[in-house]
Design an enzyme around this catalytic site. Structure first.
Site, mmCIF file in Angstrom:
data_model
loop_
_atom_site.group_PDB
_atom_site.id
_atom_site.type_symbol
_atom_site.label_atom_id
_atom_site.label_comp_id
_atom_site.label_asym_id
_atom_site.label_seq_id
_atom_site.Cartn_x
_atom_site.Cartn_y
_atom_site.Cartn_z
ATOM 1 N N ASP A 4 0.824 -1.215 0.000
ATOM 2 C CA ASP A 4 0.000 0.000 0.000
ATOM 3 C C ASP A 4 0.856 1.263 0.000
ATOM 4 O O ASP A 4 2.075 1.197 0.108
ATOM 5 C CB ASP A 4 -0.987 -0.004 1.181
ATOM 6 C CG ASP A 4 -0.324 -0.343 2.518
ATOM 7 O OD1 ASP A 4 0.918 -0.375 2.576
ATOM 8 O OD2 ASP A 4 -1.054 -0.561 3.492
ATOM 9 N N ASN A 62 -7.602 -2.326 14.199
ATOM 10 C CA ASN A 62 -8.994 -2.572 13.779
ATOM 11 C C ASN A 62 -9.105 -3.787 12.852
ATOM 12 O O ASN A 62 -10.151 -4.023 12.251
ATOM 13 C CB ASN A 62 -9.581 -1.333 13.100
ATOM 14 C CG ASN A 62 -8.853 -0.972 11.806
ATOM 15 O OD1 ASN A 62 -7.911 -1.651 11.409
ATOM 16 N ND2 ASN A 62 -9.286 0.097 11.154
ATOM 17 N N HIS A 98 -7.338 -4.335 10.079
ATOM 18 C CA HIS A 98 -7.061 -4.136 8.648
ATOM 19 C C HIS A 98 -5.789 -4.857 8.211
ATOM 20 O O HIS A 98 -4.891 -5.105 9.017
ATOM 21 C CB HIS A 98 -7.037 -2.646 8.266
ATOM 22 C CG HIS A 98 -5.842 -1.855 8.716
ATOM 23 N ND1 HIS A 98 -5.898 -0.496 8.952
ATOM 24 C CD2 HIS A 98 -4.541 -2.194 8.962
ATOM 25 C CE1 HIS A 98 -4.708 -0.058 9.303
ATOM 26 N NE2 HIS A 98 -3.874 -1.065 9.329
ATOM 27 N N GLU A 117 -9.707 -1.580 5.232
ATOM 28 C CA GLU A 117 -10.342 -1.316 6.517
ATOM 29 C C GLU A 117 -11.583 -2.202 6.688
ATOM 30 O O GLU A 117 -12.126 -2.710 5.690
ATOM 31 C CB GLU A 117 -10.765 0.161 6.573
ATOM 32 C CG GLU A 117 -9.616 1.154 6.357
ATOM 33 C CD GLU A 117 -8.751 1.371 7.592
ATOM 34 O OE1 GLU A 117 -8.526 0.409 8.365
ATOM 35 O OE2 GLU A 117 -8.282 2.498 7.780
HETATM 36 C C1 F6R Z 1 1.454 -0.997 6.167
HETATM 37 C C2 F6R Z 1 0.230 -1.805 6.227
HETATM 38 C C3 F6R Z 1 -0.602 -1.797 7.471
HETATM 39 C C4 F6R Z 1 0.220 -2.157 8.705
HETATM 40 C C5 F6R Z 1 -0.664 -2.174 9.942
HETATM 41 C C6 F6R Z 1 0.156 -2.421 11.196
HETATM 42 O O1 F6R Z 1 2.080 -1.144 4.918
HETATM 43 O O2 F6R Z 1 -0.095 -2.448 5.291
HETATM 44 O O3 F6R Z 1 -1.652 -2.723 7.309
HETATM 45 O O4 F6R Z 1 0.820 -3.403 8.522
HETATM 46 O O5 F6R Z 1 -1.312 -0.942 10.075
HETATM 47 O O6 F6R Z 1 1.018 -1.332 11.394
HETATM 48 P P1 F6R Z 1 2.109 -1.359 12.537
HETATM 49 O O7 F6R Z 1 3.060 -2.424 12.203
HETATM 50 O O8 F6R Z 1 2.769 0.003 12.478
HETATM 51 O O9 F6R Z 1 1.398 -1.584 13.810
#
Ligand code: F6R
Length: 242
Positions: free
Chosen positions: A67, A136, A138, A143
């Protein structure tokens, strides 16, 4: 699904890098799709060490990212492209021409998404998909929603995700409201999923992902259906599991 629970986020990072080493030993030209955020950082640090000691090479590998924020170009310090260069790509032998990423400053996001999926398909699909999980539930920036997403697309970030990610920005108002993300169907096509979750703040989402019903209300729960998913957790992230 294989679930491994390790003592610390460093141990998780080390174990995760073993999966990458194994993948590249089996197929030097592997296509790996990376994630950003805090969770994979210990793994990236360990991969750099392994590269420096001559234990791993990315010279024939191909990289993608799951992403990117809309509106942030590759020189923006909070763009995921910038993050990957800073935390991994600038320190290993992955050729620049093999570094594929979603352009957050694209003029035409529909064309950007289509070209991205086309490039992945031309390379034979993703061998290994690295994932983190949001509080959440995702994955990527998919989301919680009424149905699982399919293709790479622009999504509106939830207030919760904006609040959680504001820690990376000086001012919460600077967090982009939209992102471009590979869809759930695209993510699930990868031949292997490597999910990394550490810390107490992930415990609830991890429980839903592993023990809950498969529902787009917790997008990560879909990985229960993947034939080759590995989940690496530290004790805290695993603490709500039965
Ligand atoms: C980032 C991504 C997000 C993160 C998720 C966890 O490229 O795809 O889905 O993996 O938000 O983020 P952290 O590791 O910062 O808790």
């Amino acid at each position: 699904m294989i679930i491994e629970v390790l003592a610390s986020k460093e141990a998780v990072g080390k174990r995760a890098s073993e999966y990458i080493v194994n993948q590249l030993q089996n197929k030097k030209s592997s296509t790996i799709c990376f994630a950003t955020g805090s969770s994979p950082l210990p793994m990236y640090a360990h991969l750099i060490e392994l590269y420096k000691s001559g234990s791993i090479s990315f010279a024939a590998a191909h990289a993608f990212n799951v992403d990117e924020y809309c509106g942030l170009g590759e020189t923006h310090p909070q763009s995921f492209r910038y993050y990957m260069k800073e935390n991994l790509f600038d320190h290993i032998d992955l050729p620049l021409k093999n570094q594929n990423y979603l352009h957050g400053d694209a003029c035409d996001f529909k064309a950007e998404a289509e070209n991205y999926e086309k490039k992945i398909a031309e390379l034979g699909g993703i061998d290994l998909q690295i994932l983190g999980i949001g509080e959440n539930g995702h994955i990527g920036f998919n989301e919680p929603s009424p149905r699982f997403s399919e293709n790479t697309q622009v999504v509106e970030l939830t207030e919760e995700t904006i609040a959680v990610n504001s820690r990376f920005f000086e001012n919460p108002d600077e967090v982009p409201r939209y992102a471009i993300t590979m869809g759930i169907r695209e993510i699930m096509k990868a031949r292997m999923l490597l999910m990394i979750a550490t810390g107490k703040s992930k415990a609830e989402a991890v429980k839903k992902m592993i023990e809950g019903e498969i529902t787009p209300a917790c997008p990560a729960s879909i990985i229960q259906q993947h034939e080759n998913a590995v989940v690496l957790l530290d004790y805290e992230a695993a603490s709500f599991l039965q």
